[in-house]
Design an enzyme around this catalytic site. Structure first.
Site, PDB file in Angstrom:
ATOM      1  N   LYS A 201      53.703  13.555  -5.761  1.00 19.58           N
ATOM      2  CA  LYS A 201      52.440  13.734  -6.480  1.00 19.58           C
ATOM      3  C   LYS A 201      51.865  15.107  -6.136  1.00 19.58           C
ATOM      4  O   LYS A 201      51.580  15.398  -4.975  1.00 19.58           O
ATOM      5  CB  LYS A 201      51.452  12.630  -6.080  1.00 19.58           C
ATOM      6  N   LYS A 254      54.595  12.494 -10.467  1.00 22.13           N
ATOM      7  CA  LYS A 254      53.505  12.907 -11.336  1.00 22.13           C
ATOM      8  C   LYS A 254      52.919  14.240 -10.967  1.00 22.13           C
ATOM      9  O   LYS A 254      52.941  14.575  -9.798  1.00 22.13           O
ATOM     10  CB  LYS A 254      52.462  11.791 -11.380  1.00 22.13           C
TER      11      LYS A 254
HETATM   12  C1  PBG Z   1      44.194   8.276  -7.561  1.00 19.17           C
HETATM   13  C2  PBG Z   1      44.908   8.686  -8.785  1.00 19.17           C
HETATM   14  C3  PBG Z   1      44.692   9.810  -9.599  1.00 19.17           C
HETATM   15  C4  PBG Z   1      45.537   9.692 -10.686  1.00 19.17           C
HETATM   16  C5  PBG Z   1      46.265   8.520 -10.503  1.00 19.17           C
HETATM   17  N1  PBG Z   1      45.868   7.927  -9.303  1.00 19.17           N
HETATM   18  C6  PBG Z   1      43.712  10.895  -9.474  1.00 19.17           C
HETATM   19  C7  PBG Z   1      43.823  11.935  -8.468  1.00 19.17           C
HETATM   20  O1  PBG Z   1      44.742  11.985  -7.659  1.00 19.17           O
HETATM   21  O2  PBG Z   1      42.895  12.742  -8.453  1.00 19.17           O
HETATM   22  C8  PBG Z   1      45.625  10.626 -11.844  1.00 19.17           C
HETATM   23  C9  PBG Z   1      46.112  10.018 -13.106  1.00 19.17           C
HETATM   24  C10 PBG Z   1      45.833  10.798 -14.339  1.00 19.17           C
HETATM   25  O3  PBG Z   1      45.420  11.969 -14.303  1.00 19.17           O
HETATM   26  O4  PBG Z   1      46.037  10.209 -15.411  1.00 19.17           O
HETATM   27  N2  PBG Z   1      44.422   9.031  -6.443  1.00 19.17           N
END
Ligand code: PBG
Length: 329
Positions: A201, A254
């Site tokens: 991530k 992601k």
């Molecule tokens: C929680 C989380 C996030 C996303 C998924 N889980 C936000 C972040 O890390 O700020 C982002 C998903 C998206 O942008 O659709 N930590």
């Protein structure tokens, strides 16, 4: 052999020939639809930066899930907007928290319970400061503490499993959280609950619209001390290896489209199921282009999903899940 003996266009001549030699497919069952649960009844509030995406009260979420099941989607990924936030994010691991309520309601619906119900494990939607872990003051300002966050994440996962989550998906990026979650799930009687870890991530601008949808933007600082630097591919592969060693059953990558090379590299390295998350910013930029009439809605949605499957993802978390399933029907 080369031209004129070889003519690549021969196999493109008709749609049936193209279908016969098509290498990659997207099916509705590959798609996971995210839902944002909020308190109340009959609430269906559109997210400004994400046309077509809503904050839904539990009753509305059940209706949405039933439609998702009718469309043949693979599952749902659940996020929660709690009634109250605090420093410890206690709404995340409250047995009566919003996601836990949603899970119980979804499990009570014969149609909705056929979907794989995945609960996002993180604190950022529940903490008053909006960070994914415990925050402490330091001489340099503040720090998002790793080790003190682990038990809260594990408690969140157990509470979600108890409420009916089929899969728990930690997205916080604390070191060691997969092991902590696995241990507590096993101790509390959930050895069969799989962990889908957001192993790779990146700290991404493309999460912008999500933070409006989940009201989870950090009040101060950013997430760069726990999410990865977008420049690093090898580091992503280390993260994946560590999460698998700690007991992750599947991994989630992601964002998706700006990191297709990372998905491909992971596919070549590991054999566990890989999911990719087409995140909020990827969705919103396409939606903006659709609204302007700059891109063809149907074709661009399917092409974007196909690119992610082709890179090597087995399944895709996407806000386009319902629309894509309708196009594929
Ligand atoms: C929680 C989380 C996030 C996303 C998924 N889980 C936000 C972040 O890390 O700020 C982002 C998903 C998206 O942008 O659709 N930590």
């Amino acid at each position: 052999m080369s031209f004129p003996e070889t003519r690549m266009r021969r196999l493109r001549r008709t749609e049936s020939l193209r279908a016969l030699v098509r290498e990659t497919a997207v099916t509705p069952g590959d798609l996971i639809y995210p839902l944002f649960l909020c308190p109340g009844e009959g609430v269906r509030r559109e997210v400004g930066s994400m046309p077509g995406v809503f904050n839904l009260s539990v009753d509305e979420a059940v209706r949405e899930a039933e439609e998702a099941a009718r469309l043949g989607l693979g599952g749902l990924l659940l996020f929660g907007l709690p009634e109250n936030k605090d420093e410890q994010g206690s709404g995340a691991y409250d047995d009566n928290g919003i996601v836990q309520q949603g899970l119980r309601a979804l499990k009570a619906s014969p149609a909705a319970k056929k979907l794989v119900l995945i609960a996002d494990v993180c604190l950022c939607e529940y903490t008053s400061h909006g960070h994914c872990g415990m925050v402490v003051e330091t001489i340099d300002g503040f720090e998002v503490e790793n080790d003190s966050t682990l038990d809260l994440l594990a408690q969140t996962a157990v509470s979600q499993a108890r409420a009916g989550a089929d899969v728990v998906a930690p997205s916080d990026m604390m070191d060691g959280r997969v092991a902590a979650i696995r241990r507590l799930l096993d101790d509390e009687g959930f050895p069969q609950t799989p962990i889908l870890s957001y192993a790779s991530k990146f700290a991404s601008a493309f999460y912008g619209p999500f933070r409006e949808a989940a009201a989870s933007a950090p009040l101060f600082g950013d997430r760069k001390t726990y999410q990865m630097d977008g420049a690093n591919l090898r580091e992503a592969l280390c993260e994946i290896e560590l999460d698998l060693e700690e007991g992750a059953d599947m991994i989630l990558m992601k964002p998706a489209m700006p990191y297709l090379d990372v998905i491909r590299a992971a596919r070549e390295r590991v054999d566990v199921p890989i999911g990719a998350y087409q995140v909020s910013g990827e969705y919103s930029m396409l939606q903006a282009a659709f609204q302007k009439g700059w891109l063809d809605h149907d074709r661009a949605i399917l092409e974007s999903l196909l690119s992610i499957r082709r890179a090597g993802a087995d399944f895709i978390v996407t806000y386009f899940a319902k629309e894509a399933a309708k196009l594929l029907a």
